[in-house]
Design a protein around this motif. Structure first.
Motif, PDB file in Angstrom:
ATOM      1  N   ARG A 183     -39.095 -11.832  25.616  1.00 11.73           N
ATOM      2  CA  ARG A 183     -38.257 -12.925  25.145  1.00 11.73           C
ATOM      3  C   ARG A 183     -39.139 -14.033  24.610  1.00 11.73           C
ATOM      4  O   ARG A 183     -40.029 -14.523  25.292  1.00 11.73           O
ATOM      5  N   TRP A 202     -35.980 -13.684  19.873  1.00  7.41           N
ATOM      6  CA  TRP A 202     -35.915 -12.636  20.885  1.00  7.41           C
ATOM      7  C   TRP A 202     -36.973 -11.578  20.594  1.00  7.41           C
ATOM      8  O   TRP A 202     -37.425 -11.431  19.451  1.00  7.41           O
ATOM      9  N   GLY A 203     -37.347 -10.839  21.613  1.00  2.85           N
ATOM     10  CA  GLY A 203     -38.294  -9.753  21.405  1.00  2.85           C
ATOM     11  C   GLY A 203     -39.726 -10.205  21.561  1.00  2.85           C
ATOM     12  O   GLY A 203     -40.021 -11.242  22.160  1.00  2.85           O
ATOM     13  N   LYS A 232     -31.510 -14.646  13.656  1.00  3.13           N
ATOM     14  CA  LYS A 232     -32.144 -13.709  14.602  1.00  3.13           C
ATOM     15  C   LYS A 232     -31.478 -12.327  14.543  1.00  3.13           C
ATOM     16  O   LYS A 232     -31.009 -11.797  15.546  1.00  3.13           O
ATOM     17  N   THR A 234     -32.740  -9.316  13.984  1.00  2.00           N
ATOM     18  CA  THR A 234     -33.467  -8.203  14.591  1.00  2.00           C
ATOM     19  C   THR A 234     -34.483  -8.738  15.594  1.00  2.00           C
ATOM     20  O   THR A 234     -34.806  -9.925  15.610  1.00  2.00           O
ATOM     21  N   LYS A 235     -34.973  -7.839  16.429  1.00  2.00           N
ATOM     22  CA  LYS A 235     -36.044  -8.169  17.368  1.00  2.00           C
ATOM     23  C   LYS A 235     -36.930  -6.938  17.533  1.00  2.00           C
ATOM     24  O   LYS A 235     -36.497  -5.806  17.305  1.00  2.00           O
ATOM     25  N   THR A 249     -30.365  -7.306  17.035  1.00  2.00           N
ATOM     26  CA  THR A 249     -30.024  -8.128  18.186  1.00  2.00           C
ATOM     27  C   THR A 249     -28.544  -7.966  18.509  1.00  2.00           C
ATOM     28  O   THR A 249     -27.747  -7.509  17.678  1.00  2.00           O
ATOM     29  N   THR A 250     -28.171  -8.343  19.715  1.00  2.00           N
ATOM     30  CA  THR A 250     -26.771  -8.273  20.130  1.00  2.00           C
ATOM     31  C   THR A 250     -26.016  -9.492  19.602  1.00  2.00           C
ATOM     32  O   THR A 250     -26.633 -10.516  19.258  1.00  2.00           O
ATOM     33  N   GLU A 253     -27.057 -12.501  21.553  1.00  2.00           N
ATOM     34  CA  GLU A 253     -28.374 -13.034  21.203  1.00  2.00           C
ATOM     35  C   GLU A 253     -28.331 -13.809  19.901  1.00  2.00           C
ATOM     36  O   GLU A 253     -28.993 -14.848  19.759  1.00  2.00           O
ATOM     37  N   ARG A 254     -27.561 -13.318  18.930  1.00  3.16           N
ATOM     38  CA  ARG A 254     -27.479 -14.032  17.646  1.00  3.16           C
ATOM     39  C   ARG A 254     -26.772 -15.373  17.793  1.00  3.16           C
ATOM     40  O   ARG A 254     -27.120 -16.343  17.114  1.00  3.16           O
TER      41      ARG A 254
END
Length: 321
Positions: A183, A202-203, A232, A234-235, A249-250, A253-254
């Motif tokens: 994270r 993220w990621g 955000k 992708t991660k 990303t979920t 998360e976005r």
């Protein structure tokens, strides 16, 4: 443990860049100021010199450099030196010291990162980095590979132009506990006025995410925080022990923010401390451990400003900001 060969990052000797490299000396100084850095140790410049001396690699270096100056291709010469390094065993006493220091971190089964730490910054070159190593044998092999990285084609070419002499150059090596940064992962820098700018995604943070969250924090007893939520989309995540892969990303998360206000204030305070310590604006690379939830600084470097290109119909100039 603190010897000529091995220095812990928390030891006073770790602030000497001629023995531990410039990256490590900065981290050691910040650690003494209370900024959290991953625990680890440095295989020093003296240890590198012992490896070259005991392995009788000096004549190999000198011979290949003569061949380069006589017209042989730089990449061929550099590869020949690296091959000789990788085929040479570490001196037994040095290997024992490295294994003992690794045992202090937890020994076999403990994941560490091993990377080069040049004595001077090598702008434009990519230093070797080995992640998720979890055996003493892997650590020893990575240290030898980092020693060899002193003779990458780019490094050899740079020394031919700017020095130092190839036979007096040295390559310290860093071994640190892995920060499993599931994270977050970006930089903190000072912007105009007294605001600290922070980017977060993220990621893993490598490669840098497109459209991360961006924050501006005015640290102090009454902090001001300005938040910009990035897309955000992708991660990057772990895929097996040493591989990574990008995934979407979920929705949560976005729509959410990566860092809490408390975490932002910690990073902002660390940025202010780093600037004050080095008496110049610094950029910090940080990571949040996905297991422990702790924030760490993993690198500190002077903040550089990009060139500003001003074009007119009659002439174009470059001003260095």
């Amino acid at each position: 443990m603190s010897t000529d060969r091995i220095v812990r990052l928390q030891d006073d000797a770790a602030t000497d860049p001629t023995e531990v490299g410039v990256k490590n000396s900065r981290l050691a100084e910040l650690s003494r100021d209370g900024i959290r850095v991953p625990a680890g140790f440095v295989v020093t410049a003296a240890a590198y010199e012992e490896f070259v001396r005991e392995g009788r690699l000096g004549p190999v270096i000198a011979r290949e450099i003569r061949r380069y100056r006589a017209g042989r291709d730089l990449r061929v010469v550099a590869a020949a030196i690296r091959t000789a390094f990788c085929a040479t065993s570490l001196p037994p006493a040095l290997a024992d010291d490295i294994l003992a220091a690794y045992e202090e971190l937890g020994g076999d089964g403990t994941e560490v990162a091993v990377r080069c730490s040049p004595i001077t910054p090598q702008e434009g070159t990519r230093d070797a980095l080995f992640l998720h190593l979890n055996t003493g044998a892997d650590v020893l092999a990575a240290c030898r590979r980092c020693f060899a990285d002193l003779f990458s084609a780019a490094a050899v070419g740079n020394r031919e132009l700017c020095g130092p002499d190839h036979l007096t150059a040295a390559m310290p090596v860093t071994v640190q506990l892995m920060v499993r940064s599931d994270r977050g992962g970006s930089g903190t820098v000072h912007g105009e006025s007294t605001f600290v700018r922070i980017r977060a995604a993220w990621g893993l943070g490598e490669p840098a995410a497109d459209d991360p969250d961006q924050y501006s924090i005015h640290p102090g007893s009454h902090p001001m925080i300005i938040r910009h939520r990035g897309a955000k989309q992708t991660k990057t995540v772990y895929a097996g022990r040493r591989a990574t892969r990008p995934i979407p990303t979920t929705p949560q998360e976005r729509s959410g923010l990566v860092l809490s206000d408390d975490e932002l204030q910690v990073l902002a305070q660390w940025s202010v401390l780093a600037d004050a310590h080095f008496k110049r604006r610094m950029e910090l690379d940080w990571a949040k451990d996905g297991v422990s939830g702790q924030l760490y600084v993993v690198e500190a470097r002077p903040l550089t400003f990009p060139a500003i290109v001003i074009s007119t119909p009659s002439r174009a100039g470059v001003l260095q900001n």
